[in-house]
Enzyme design. Structure first.
Site, short mmCIF file in Angstrom:
data_model
loop_
_atom_site.label_atom_id
_atom_site.label_comp_id
_atom_site.label_asym_id
_atom_site.label_seq_id
_atom_site.Cartn_x
_atom_site.Cartn_y
_atom_site.Cartn_z
N TYR A 4 0.83 -1.20 0.00
CA TYR A 4 0.00 0.00 0.00
C TYR A 4 0.87 1.26 0.00
CZ TYR A 4 -4.33 -2.68 0.46
OH TYR A 4 -5.40 -3.52 0.22
N SER A 5 0.61 2.21 0.91
CA SER A 5 1.26 3.53 0.81
C SER A 5 2.73 3.53 1.20
CB SER A 5 0.51 4.55 1.65
OG SER A 5 -0.67 4.95 0.99
N ALA A 6 3.25 2.44 1.70
CA ALA A 6 4.71 2.38 1.87
C ALA A 6 5.40 2.52 0.51
CB ALA A 6 5.12 1.08 2.55
N TYR B 60 -3.75 14.44 3.21
CA TYR B 60 -3.14 13.25 2.64
C TYR B 60 -3.76 12.89 1.29
CZ TYR B 60 -1.08 8.56 2.61
OH TYR B 60 -0.38 7.43 2.30
N LYS C 210 4.92 4.94 -1.42
CA LYS C 210 5.23 6.35 -1.61
C LYS C 210 6.70 6.65 -1.31
CE LYS C 210 0.57 8.29 -0.85
NZ LYS C 210 -0.26 7.09 -0.62
#
Length: 390
Positions: free
Chosen positions: A67-69, A157, A71
């Site tokens: 997921y957002s890791a 966010y 980014k």
């Protein structure tokens, strides 16, 4: 009891103990954790089940969507272009992406995209999912979209849109898609097992995610029964027009099946990176020092990348947080080692970060998507690293 495999260097035994406790006490099903210290691995552990439906075990090379890791990986790609002089974070986005200037966005600098200050959290008209996965229809929609607040005056966010926004700048500057740039310039030199856009040949190694159902759905309770510190968030979750909901409703349908082959094969630089904990830790290790002769950013570029750009109450998440230029910075609710740590969490518990003061780089991946304030898995591992350092 899950079988724990891998190695731990002397002095880091608390991490193994915490990792085992995550299975016995905190709900892990399949997971991996890796810690580098001064460019060398000191913890490399994995265990549990990669696919509960088939019983397939989690192996050393099991891949996990984080997921957002993701980014953190995409931000690293952007800063490599900065270091090469190809990208100026203080230049208008429209210098590199002329269509972006529409609807009052001509003066938004690239840095505000990275730090969630552009106000482009959502779309007036969601893009069909298959078109969003094809990339260009989504970037065209974002280029035409008006901001939800005056850019630079607040941060919120950009959970989904961040990847297309930052990714399109990477594409315009480098001539390569963000996934291709990451593969060529970061994954290949470091030997990372991490992908933004999964090749078909690797799909058999990907774990299957399990989503925890909440014991109590707070949105169904009378507001007086909701803990006071959560009431503002619960009110937002109940409102389909709130930023908290609209930020994740940019595709039609809004829900995305991240286990599907089509989604995993696409490039979603905010949310569908797939790799190992070892690769996350190794990438962050190469940001703060050399790993087998490879360093991704100079100390000067890294200092600029991790300088706080936005802090305080987030307009989407409705909690205090802090951002550098793409990387999350430590807060009471974001577990990292020290004040100069930087990295990124992912939905459900995944985490990658580095702490230059202690030479530590960390990666944790898991397939039981829990999240929430009661998910102690990543936090317990970080605390164990701290005990090891002490």
């Amino acid at each position: 009891m899950a079988m724990i495999e891998g190695e731990v260097a002397a002095g880091f035994e608390p991490v193994r103990q915490a990792f085992a406790a995550n299975f016995s006490q905190h709900g892990d099903i399949g997971a991996a954790v890796c810690v580098y210290q001064y460019g060398r691995p000191v913890v490399d552990l994995w265990g549990g089940v990669a696919d509960p439906d088939t019983g397939r075990p989690w192996r050393r090379d099991t891949l996990q969507l984080v997921y957002s890791a993701t980014k953190g990986a995409t931000a690293t790609a952007a800063h490599m272009l900065v270091e090469r002089g190809a990208l100026d974070l203080d230049a208008p986005v429209a210098r590199y992406w002329p269509e972006f200037a529409a609807n009052g966005k001509a003066d938004i600098p690239v840095r505000w995209l990275l730090s969630h200050q552009a106000g482009l959290i959502t779309l007036d008209r969601p893009v069909p999912l298959d078109e969003a996965l094809a990339w260009h229809p989504m970037t065209a929609a974002l280029a035409a979209q008006h901001p939800q607040w005056t850019p630079g005056t607040a941060h919120g966010y950009h959970g989904r849109t961040w990847g297309w926004l930052v990714g399109e700048v990477i594409r315009r500057v480098s001539g390569r898609t963000p996934g291709r740039f990451f593969a060529d310039e970061i994954a290949a030199p470091l030997g990372l097992d991490f992908f933004i856009g999964l090749p078909t040949s690797e799909r058999g190694r990907v774990s299957r995610m399990v989503y925890r159902r909440p014991d109590v759905d707070l949105t169904t309770l009378p507001i007086a029964s909701v803990p006071e510190e959560l009431r503002e968030q619960v009110v937002a979750w109940r409102d389909p027009d709130s930023f908290s909901n609209r930020a994740y409703a940019v595709t039609d349908p809004a829900g995305i099946d991240f286990d599907s082959p089509e989604v995993q094969a696409a490039e979603l630089p905010a949310s569908n990176g797939i790799g190992t904990a070892r690769s996350l830790a190794r990438m962050y290790a190469a940001l703060i020092g050399e790993v087998n002769g490879v360093r991704l950013l100079t100390p000067k570029t890294l200092a600029s990348a991790t300088k706080e750009q936005a802090g305080g109450k987030d307009q989407v998440m409705l909690i205090p947080n802090r951002f550098g230029s793409g990387y999350m910075l430590p807060t009471e609710t974001t577990p990292m080692i020290g004040l100069n740590s930087f990295g990124h969490t992912g939905r459900g518990g995944s985490l990658g970060f580095a702490d230059p003061d202690h030479g530590i780089a960390f990666g944790y991946t898991m397939n039981h998507i829990i999240g929430g304030s009661d998910d102690m898995r990543a936090t317990s591992l970080v605390h164990a690293v701290r005990r090891s350092l002490e």
